[in-house]
Scaffold this motif. Structure first.
Motif, PDB file in Angstrom:
ATOM      1  N   GLU A  86       0.862  -1.167   0.000  1.00 54.44           N
ATOM      2  CA  GLU A  86       0.000   0.000   0.000  1.00 54.44           C
ATOM      3  C   GLU A  86       0.903   1.222   0.000  1.00 54.44           C
ATOM      4  O   GLU A  86       2.018   1.185   0.491  1.00 54.44           O
ATOM      5  N   GLY A  87       0.393   2.305  -0.552  1.00 57.60           N
ATOM      6  CA  GLY A  87       1.243   3.472  -0.737  1.00 57.60           C
ATOM      7  C   GLY A  87       1.974   3.404  -2.064  1.00 57.60           C
ATOM      8  O   GLY A  87       2.208   2.323  -2.630  1.00 57.60           O
ATOM      9  N   GLY A  88       2.339   4.570  -2.591  1.00 55.34           N
ATOM     10  CA  GLY A  88       3.068   4.626  -3.843  1.00 55.34           C
ATOM     11  C   GLY A  88       2.233   4.162  -5.027  1.00 55.34           C
ATOM     12  O   GLY A  88       1.047   3.850  -4.901  1.00 55.34           O
ATOM     13  N   ILE A  89       2.869   4.099  -6.184  1.00 53.16           N
ATOM     14  CA  ILE A  89       2.154   3.624  -7.366  1.00 53.16           C
ATOM     15  C   ILE A  89       1.759   2.159  -7.204  1.00 53.16           C
ATOM     16  O   ILE A  89       0.774   1.700  -7.789  1.00 53.16           O
ATOM     17  N   GLU A  90       2.519   1.438  -6.369  1.00 53.43           N
ATOM     18  CA  GLU A  90       2.189   0.039  -6.125  1.00 53.43           C
ATOM     19  C   GLU A  90       0.846  -0.076  -5.403  1.00 53.43           C
ATOM     20  O   GLU A  90       0.058  -0.988  -5.659  1.00 53.43           O
ATOM     21  N   GLY A  91       0.600   0.855  -4.459  1.00 54.35           N
ATOM     22  CA  GLY A  91      -0.663   0.836  -3.738  1.00 54.35           C
ATOM     23  C   GLY A  91      -1.846   1.103  -4.640  1.00 54.35           C
ATOM     24  O   GLY A  91      -2.893   0.466  -4.521  1.00 54.35           O
ATOM     25  N   LEU A  92      -1.695   2.038  -5.568  1.00 60.06           N
ATOM     26  CA  LEU A  92      -2.770   2.300  -6.530  1.00 60.06           C
ATOM     27  C   LEU A  92      -2.972   1.099  -7.444  1.00 60.06           C
ATOM     28  O   LEU A  92      -4.115   0.687  -7.718  1.00 60.06           O
ATOM     29  N   ASP A  93      -1.884   0.515  -7.910  1.00 62.11           N
ATOM     30  CA  ASP A  93      -1.959  -0.607  -8.847  1.00 62.11           C
ATOM     31  C   ASP A  93      -2.689  -1.805  -8.247  1.00 62.11           C
ATOM     32  O   ASP A  93      -3.329  -2.574  -8.973  1.00 62.11           O
ATOM     33  N   SER A  94      -2.628  -1.954  -6.915  1.00 70.57           N
ATOM     34  CA  SER A  94      -3.257  -3.110  -6.282  1.00 70.57           C
ATOM     35  C   SER A  94      -4.783  -3.043  -6.352  1.00 70.57           C
ATOM     36  O   SER A  94      -5.461  -4.039  -6.108  1.00 70.57           O
ATOM     37  N   TYR A  95      -5.337  -1.873  -6.673  1.00 64.27           N
ATOM     38  CA  TYR A  95      -6.786  -1.719  -6.814  1.00 64.27           C
ATOM     39  C   TYR A  95      -7.211  -1.651  -8.280  1.00 64.27           C
ATOM     40  O   TYR A  95      -8.358  -1.328  -8.587  1.00 64.27           O
ATOM     41  N   LEU A  96      -6.292  -1.959  -9.210  1.00 64.97           N
ATOM     42  CA  LEU A  96      -6.568  -1.894 -10.639  1.00 64.97           C
ATOM     43  C   LEU A  96      -6.393  -3.254 -11.279  1.00 64.97           C
ATOM     44  O   LEU A  96      -5.571  -4.070 -10.842  1.00 64.97           O
ATOM     45  N   VAL A  97      -7.161  -3.512 -12.334  1.00 62.95           N
ATOM     46  CA  VAL A  97      -6.974  -4.708 -13.148  1.00 62.95           C
ATOM     47  C   VAL A  97      -6.647  -4.273 -14.576  1.00 62.95           C
ATOM     48  O   VAL A  97      -6.996  -3.169 -14.994  1.00 62.95           O
ATOM     49  N   LYS A  98      -5.971  -5.128 -15.292  1.00 61.11           N
ATOM     50  CA  LYS A  98      -5.580  -4.834 -16.671  1.00 61.11           C
ATOM     51  C   LYS A  98      -6.529  -5.506 -17.663  1.00 61.11           C
ATOM     52  O   LYS A  98      -6.867  -6.684 -17.483  1.00 61.11           O
ATOM     53  N   LYS A  99      -6.905  -4.769 -18.689  1.00 59.30           N
ATOM     54  CA  LYS A  99      -7.744  -5.331 -19.751  1.00 59.30           C
ATOM     55  C   LYS A  99      -7.077  -5.107 -21.093  1.00 59.30           C
ATOM     56  O   LYS A  99      -6.747  -3.952 -21.440  1.00 59.30           O
ATOM     57  N   LEU A 100      -6.848  -6.170 -21.815  1.00 58.19           N
ATOM     58  CA  LEU A 100      -6.289  -6.065 -23.167  1.00 58.19           C
ATOM     59  C   LEU A 100      -7.429  -5.955 -24.170  1.00 58.19           C
ATOM     60  O   LEU A 100      -8.356  -6.774 -24.181  1.00 58.19           O
ATOM     61  N   VAL A 101      -7.372  -4.929 -25.017  1.00 63.95           N
ATOM     62  CA  VAL A 101      -8.340  -4.757 -26.105  1.00 63.95           C
ATOM     63  C   VAL A 101      -7.588  -4.929 -27.430  1.00 63.95           C
ATOM     64  O   VAL A 101      -6.633  -4.187 -27.714  1.00 63.95           O
ATOM     65  N   VAL A 102      -7.979  -5.897 -28.205  1.00 67.10           N
ATOM     66  CA  VAL A 102      -7.374  -6.154 -29.514  1.00 67.10           C
ATOM     67  C   VAL A 102      -8.391  -5.738 -30.577  1.00 67.10           C
ATOM     68  O   VAL A 102      -9.499  -6.283 -30.644  1.00 67.10           O
ATOM     69  N   GLN A 103      -8.021  -4.757 -31.381  1.00 71.65           N
ATOM     70  CA  GLN A 103      -8.953  -4.191 -32.367  1.00 71.65           C
ATOM     71  C   GLN A 103      -8.400  -4.349 -33.777  1.00 71.65           C
ATOM     72  O   GLN A 103      -7.283  -3.944 -34.083  1.00 71.65           O
ATOM     73  N   ALA A 104      -9.193  -4.988 -34.624  1.00 69.89           N
ATOM     74  CA  ALA A 104      -8.783  -5.207 -36.027  1.00 69.89           C
ATOM     75  C   ALA A 104      -9.407  -4.146 -36.919  1.00 69.89           C
ATOM     76  O   ALA A 104     -10.505  -3.663 -36.651  1.00 69.89           O
TER      77      ALA A 104
END
Length: 479
Positions: free
Chosen positions: A461-479
């Motif tokens: 918790e704290g720092g950019i690591e703390g923010l990242d722990s509440y985020l998920v990554k989504k990959l969008v592939v667009q043709a």
């Protein structure tokens, strides 16, 4: 001087305060006087379900708001905390016991945490990945993980909730926070500031209750997508198991037993002063408190002598009194624990250089204590005291002390004092801790990660690591 006033307690669900009507409650005590401060209402199962429903609806509102709009609310709340800092600090000292100067610092640091997350939440950047195929675009988005269940302890009742609330809200999550029943007023004041800053209903909910029942109810709900806990290693393991049943993300900031390695080339007087100040902050009830002091043979005797002398000068008393330099322990359990550590040290022929006894009369007071010539087999060298006891032993060479410092299953914080840059670099490579302070005990700021390794937890918790722990990554592939 007008007597300080405690805050009105309640649950906060869906933007409204819920009082003790038709609910069981438990008393909140002043650890300096044993006087009852208030009755805290405890959440029913229906209250917890209402909080879950509220968090689900609040998440849909909050995640759709722009990062700038969320930032503005967090900033307003931070400013309100600063405006109300004296009142909140008094509430904190009344219920937790720490001296008022430390409470003021904690409240102001909590405001800084909200401010930092307000800024960093606008920088939750995604990225575009270069494609290996013409006409195809790869975009990585960052999105809030969802409603969060957070659990905080009694020892730092402003900063710990601020870290969890700030990180979750900055990421776009809603949150249900269960603060400690022994120190509820501080988190109530924090929530009031966010409410008054314009936080939409349901985005933040505050509950209290029997810890095992509340945690089981919240974590088992499919509404909750992430669990954040600060507390003991034993409880953290249980909550991790509960979260695993739903494959939920977890951040665990658990127990520590911080080693302090003092080499012969340090400035002894300056080092001792820093060690004493850090050891007895909040009466030693800090998860990153220095607890195991390893001092080189060449300076062991003068170090121990000076450490004990400075410790013996600490004025212990009610945290609201300007003359007090250390307040009471937060609850009677801690004084009982301190007695057991001292008795174990005596049985192992260690030396109680100063302190070792509880205060007379009302309050959970225990004298700042220094134990010298402590064998590694003593409980004080393997179990976190979480109180005002410093165990000091000696060492002879680098490899020996690193082995002893790393011997425990904990790895939250560690400290070392040396004038050798090479030795400092070597320590950075070999000490098994999540945070290492070299010639300083300042290892926690809003912008830096706070977390441990081994059985001291997972995630930060704290720092950019703390923010990242509440985020998920989504990959969008667009043709």
């Amino acid at each position: 001087m007008e007597a300080p006033r405690y805050t009105a307690l309640g649950l906060y669900i869906d933007g409204r305060w819920v009082t003790a009507e038709e609910r069981s409650g438990q008393p909140v005590y002043n650890p300096a006087t044993d006087e009852e401060l208030a009755i805290l209402p405890l959440a029913t199962a229906d209250d917890l379900d209402a909080a879950l429903d509220s968090a689900s609806r609040g998440f849909m509102v909050w995640r759709r708001m722009t990062a700038h709009a969320r930032s503005n609310i967090l900033r307003r709340a931070a400013n309100l905390l600063r405006e109300r800092s004296e009142t909140i600090a008094e509430v904190l000292t009344l219920e937790q016991g720490k001296i008022i100067a430390e409470s003021r610092i904690e409240v102001m640091l909590s405001a800084d945490i909200l401010d930092w997350y307000a800024e960093e939440g606008m920088r939750a950047y995604g990225r575009v990945v270069p494609s290996r195929t013409p006409g195809i675009r790869f975009t990585v988005l960052q999105e809030p993980v969802g409603p969060v269940a957070a659990f905080t302890p009694w020892n730092v009742p402003a900063v710990t909730p601020a870290r969890k609330i700030g990180g979750a809200l900055a990421a776009g999550c809603s949150i249900i926070i269960k603060a400690a029943e022994e120190t509820p007023g501080t988190c109530v004041e924090l929530v009031k500031a966010l409410h008054d800053a314009g936080l939409p209903p349901g985005v933040l909910n505050l509950v209290f209750g029997a810890p095992a029942e509340v945690s089981r109810h919240l974590i088992s709900s499919p509404t909750i997508r992430k669990v954040s806990f600060t507390g003991s290693t034993a409880i953290g393991k249980e909550l991790t198991k509960l979260a695993a049943d739903g494959t939920k993300r977890v951040t665990m900031e658990l127990g520590g037993h911080a080693p302090v390695i003092v080499f012969a080339d340090c400035d002894v007087e300056r080092t001792v002063q820093a060690c004493v100040a850090a050891k007895f902050r909040n009466a030693g009830q800090v998860c990153i408190s220095p607890t195991r002091f390893f001092v080189h043979d060449k300076i062991y005797a003068p170090f121990l002598r000076r450490f004990a002398a400075l410790t013996g000068e600490i004025a212990v008393g009610n945290g609201l009194l300007p003359s007090s330099q250390m307040g009471p322990l937060a609850n009677p359990r801690r004084t009982t624990a301190m007695h057991s550590f001292v008795e174990d040290a005596r049985e192992r022929d260690a030396t109680i250089v100063t302190g070792g006894n509880a205060g007379a009369g009302a309050g959970n007071f225990f004298a700042p204590t220094v134990v010298g010539h402590l064998p590694d087999e003593a409980r004080l060298m393997s179990e976190e005291p979480f109180g005002p006891i410093a165990g000091i032993t000696s060492f002879r060479d680098f490899d020996e002390v690193v082995h002893r410092a790393n011997a425990l299953p904990y790895g939250l914080a560690g400290y070392a004092f040396t004038e050798s840059l090479r030795r400092a670099n070597d320590l950075s490579d070999v000490l098994e801790v999540g945070m290492l302070g070299i010639n300083t005990f300042s290892v926690s700021t809003p912008e830096t990660p706070f977390g441990g390794v081994k059985e001291s937890g997972s995630g930060s918790e704290g720092g950019i690591e703390g923010l990242d722990s509440y985020l998920v990554k989504k990959l969008v592939v667009q043709a």
